[in-house]
Design a protein around this motif. Structure first.
Motif, PDB file in Angstrom:
ATOM      1  N   GLY A  67       0.836  -1.200   0.000  1.00  0.00           N
ATOM      2  CA  GLY A  67       0.000   0.000   0.000  1.00  0.00           C
ATOM      3  C   GLY A  67       0.867   1.244   0.000  1.00  0.00           C
ATOM      4  N   ILE A  68       0.675   2.104  -1.002  1.00  0.00           N
ATOM      5  CA  ILE A  68       1.518   3.309  -1.115  1.00  0.00           C
ATOM      6  C   ILE A  68       0.677   4.583  -1.202  1.00  0.00           C
ATOM      7  CG2 ILE A  68       3.484   2.123  -2.171  1.00  0.00           C
ATOM      8  CD1 ILE A  68       2.447   3.006  -4.905  1.00  0.00           C
ATOM      9  N   HIS A  69      -0.627   4.461  -0.888  1.00  0.00           N
ATOM     10  CA  HIS A  69      -1.513   5.615  -1.026  1.00  0.00           C
ATOM     11  C   HIS A  69      -1.367   6.624   0.113  1.00  0.00           C
ATOM     12  CE1 HIS A  69      -3.597   2.383   1.155  1.00  0.00           C
ATOM     13  NE2 HIS A  69      -4.101   3.360   1.905  1.00  0.00           N
ATOM     14  N   ASP A  70      -0.878   6.165   1.291  1.00  0.00           N
ATOM     15  CA  ASP A  70      -0.673   7.075   2.426  1.00  0.00           C
ATOM     16  C   ASP A  70       0.703   7.726   2.268  1.00  0.00           C
ATOM     17  OD1 ASP A  70      -0.291   8.378   4.840  1.00  0.00           O
ATOM     18  OD2 ASP A  70      -1.236   6.798   6.029  1.00  0.00           O
ATOM     19  N   VAL A  71       0.737   8.849   1.589  1.00  0.00           N
ATOM     20  CA  VAL A  71       1.997   9.503   1.227  1.00  0.00           C
ATOM     21  C   VAL A  71       2.809   9.887   2.460  1.00  0.00           C
ATOM     22  CG1 VAL A  71       3.037  11.479   0.053  1.00  0.00           C
ATOM     23  CG2 VAL A  71       1.076  10.323  -0.965  1.00  0.00           C
ATOM     24  N   GLU A  72       2.132  10.396   3.497  1.00  0.00           N
ATOM     25  CA  GLU A  72       2.852  10.839   4.695  1.00  0.00           C
ATOM     26  C   GLU A  72       3.553   9.676   5.389  1.00  0.00           C
ATOM     27  OE1 GLU A  72       3.514  13.902   5.651  1.00  0.00           O
ATOM     28  OE2 GLU A  72       2.514  14.482   3.786  1.00  0.00           O
ATOM     29  N   LEU A  73       2.900   8.532   5.451  1.00  0.00           N
ATOM     30  CA  LEU A  73       3.519   7.357   6.072  1.00  0.00           C
ATOM     31  C   LEU A  73       4.694   6.859   5.235  1.00  0.00           C
ATOM     32  CD1 LEU A  73       3.583   5.201   8.269  1.00  0.00           C
ATOM     33  CD2 LEU A  73       1.870   3.903   6.958  1.00  0.00           C
ATOM     34  N   ILE A  74       4.496   6.800   3.929  1.00  0.00           N
ATOM     35  CA  ILE A  74       5.583   6.364   3.040  1.00  0.00           C
ATOM     36  C   ILE A  74       6.765   7.326   3.165  1.00  0.00           C
ATOM     37  CG2 ILE A  74       6.258   5.969   0.638  1.00  0.00           C
ATOM     38  CD1 ILE A  74       4.379   3.831   1.739  1.00  0.00           C
ATOM     39  N   LYS A  75       6.456   8.597   3.208  1.00  0.00           N
ATOM     40  CA  LYS A  75       7.506   9.617   3.339  1.00  0.00           C
ATOM     41  C   LYS A  75       8.262   9.452   4.652  1.00  0.00           C
ATOM     42  CE  LYS A  75       8.097  14.645   3.128  1.00  0.00           C
ATOM     43  NZ  LYS A  75       7.393  15.944   3.042  1.00  0.00           N
TER      44      LYS A  75
END
Length: 351
Positions: A67-75
Motif C-alpha cells: 500500500g503506497i496511497h498514504d503519502v505521509e507514512l511512506i515519506k
C-alpha cells in the motif's frame, strides 16, 4: 484502468511526493523479515520505530510495504532510511516507467509486476525496491504477490538467500517477476498459435476480434517489458559495490532471460500481424469465390433471359410460335446453351 494520469500533480513542486494511481486497499501493511545464517524472524510492524530494534540484531532485513496511497507514512519510512525526495515521488507514482538508479551506497529500482485479471486481460502493479548494504525495502500497491516461494526459502533456509548478500535476495525477487513474464508470454503464445488453425478453418468475425484483442494485450505487455528490459540491462552495464562478483553472474543471467522474453514477445507480435494478413486474404478469397459463383450464374442466365425475352414479345408474326413442338425446341436450346457454357467454364477452370 491500466493507465495513470499525472493531471493532479500538474502544478505541484517537483520532488514533492503525491500519490498517483488507484488506491487498491484501505490500510498499509508493513512486514519485516530479518535474517542471517543462523537467525530468522518474520513479523508485522505496527510502529515504524520497531524496525530499528531488529536491524541491530540481524545482518539482513527485508522490509515490505503493501500500500503506497498514504503519502505521509511512506515519506516517514523513506526519510528514516535517507531516501531522496525524488525517489519517494517515484515510489508513490504508479505511472513511473521501470528504471534503475545504481549508486555505490544504494540501488533503487522500479519495475512492473504483470498478472492476468479475471477478465483475462493484462494488468500491472508497480514494485519499487530500495537496496542498501543491510536493508531491502520493497513498496507494493497492494497485498498479495508472487514472492511466497522466496519467503518459504528464507524461512526454511533453502538455497543461498540467507548466506548471500541482500543483492542476491533482490535478484531472486526480480527473477520471480521475470519468470512470471515468461509464464504470461507462454499463455499468449498458446492463444496466438491456436488462432492459426481457426483462421484457416473458419475466418469469422470472432477470430478477427480475438486477433485484435491479443494485439492490444501484447502491445500493453511490450509497453511494460521494454523499460523493464532496460532496467535489468543496467545491472550488467553499471557496477556497484552492493553487487559483488558472487552475485553478478545471477544478474547477467537475468539479463539474458528478459532479452529472450522480449524476443519471444516480438515474434508473437509479428505472428499476429501475419495472421491479420492471412485472415484478410482468406476473407477476400471466400468473397471472390462467392462473387465468381454468382457471376457464373448471371452469365448462364443471360442467354436464357434473351431467349425468353424474344418469345415473350407481343408481335403477331413470330413464326416459331406456330411450330407444333416449338415450346420443347425452346427448352432444348436453353438446355444445350446452359450445358455448353458450363462445360466451357469448366475447361477454363473458372470454377
Amino acid at each position: 484502468m491500466r493507465f495513470t494520469t499525472r493531471q493532479k500533480n500538474k502544478s505541484e513542486i517537483p520532488g514533492k511526493p503525491i500519490f498517483i494511481g488507484t488506491q487498491k486497499q484501505d490500510n498499509i501493511y508493513i512486514t519485516l523479515i530479518a535474517f542471517d545464517d543462523n537467525q530468522f524472524i518474520e513479523i508485522e510492524i505496527l510502529e515504524i520505530e520497531e524496525i530499528f530494534s531488529y536491524l541491530s540484531q540481524y545482518k539482513n532485513a527485508w522490509i515490505n510495504i503493501d500500500g503506497i496511497h498514504d503519502v505521509e507514512l511512506i515519506k516517514m519510512i523513506c526519510e528514516r532510511f535517507d531516501i531522496h525526495s525524488l525517489l519517494i515521488e517515484d515510489i508513490v507514482n504508479t505511472g513511473v516507467r521501470s528504471k534503475s538508479d545504481i549508486e555505490d551506497d544504494f540501488i533503487f529500482t522500479v519495475i512492473k509486476m504483470m498478472f492476468l485479471g479475471k477478465d483475462q486481460t493484462l494488468h500491472s502493479e508497480q514494485l519499487s525496491m530500495f537496496l542498501t548494504k543491510n536493508v531491502l525495502l520493497t513498496f507494493q500497491e497492494k497485498k498479495g504477490d508472487v514472492f511466497d516461494p522466496i519467503r518459504e526459502r528464507i524461512r526454511n533456509k533453502k538455497g543461498r538467500i540467507r548466506s548471500y548478500n541482500l543483492s542476491y535476495l533482490k535478484y531472486c525477487l526480480l527473477d520471480v517477476i521475470i519468470d512470471n513474464y515468461n509464464y504470461l508470454i507462454e499463455i499468449f503464445g498458446e492463444n496466438v498459435e491456436e488462432l492459426e488453425d481457426r483462421i484457416l478453418s473458419n475466418p469469422s468475425k470472432n477470430v478477427l476480434e480475438d486477433i485484435n484483442k491479443n494485439k492490444i494485450e501484447l502491445n500493453y505487455f511490450k509497453k511494460n517489458i521494454r523499460p523493464a528490459r532496460e532496467t535489468i540491462n543496467n545491472f550488467k552495464n553499471y557496477k556497484t559495490p552492493l553487487i559483488t562478483k558472487r552475485e553478478q553472474p545471477f544478474y547477467n543471467d537475468l539479463n539474458e532471460l528478459i532479452n529472450r522474453i522480449y524476443e519471444t514477445l516480438e515474434n508473437y507480435k509479428m505472428m499476429l500481424s501475419e495472421q491479420l494478413t492471412v485472415y484478410s486474404t482468406n476473407v477476400n478469397y471466400k468473397l471472390n469465390e462467392i462473387m465468381k459463383l454468382l457471376t457464373i450464374f448471371s452469365v448462364v442466365f443471360i442467354p436464357i433471359t434473351f431467349i425468353a425475352g424474344i418469345y415473350g414479345t407481343n408481335f403477331n408474326n413470330v413464326p416459331e410460335l406456330k411450330l407444333e413442338y416449338g415450346y420443347f425446341y425452346m427448352w432444348g436450346i436453353i438446355i444445350i446453351v446452359t450445358i455448353s457454357m458450363l462445360v466451357f467454364f469448366k475447361k477454363k477452370k473458372w470454377f
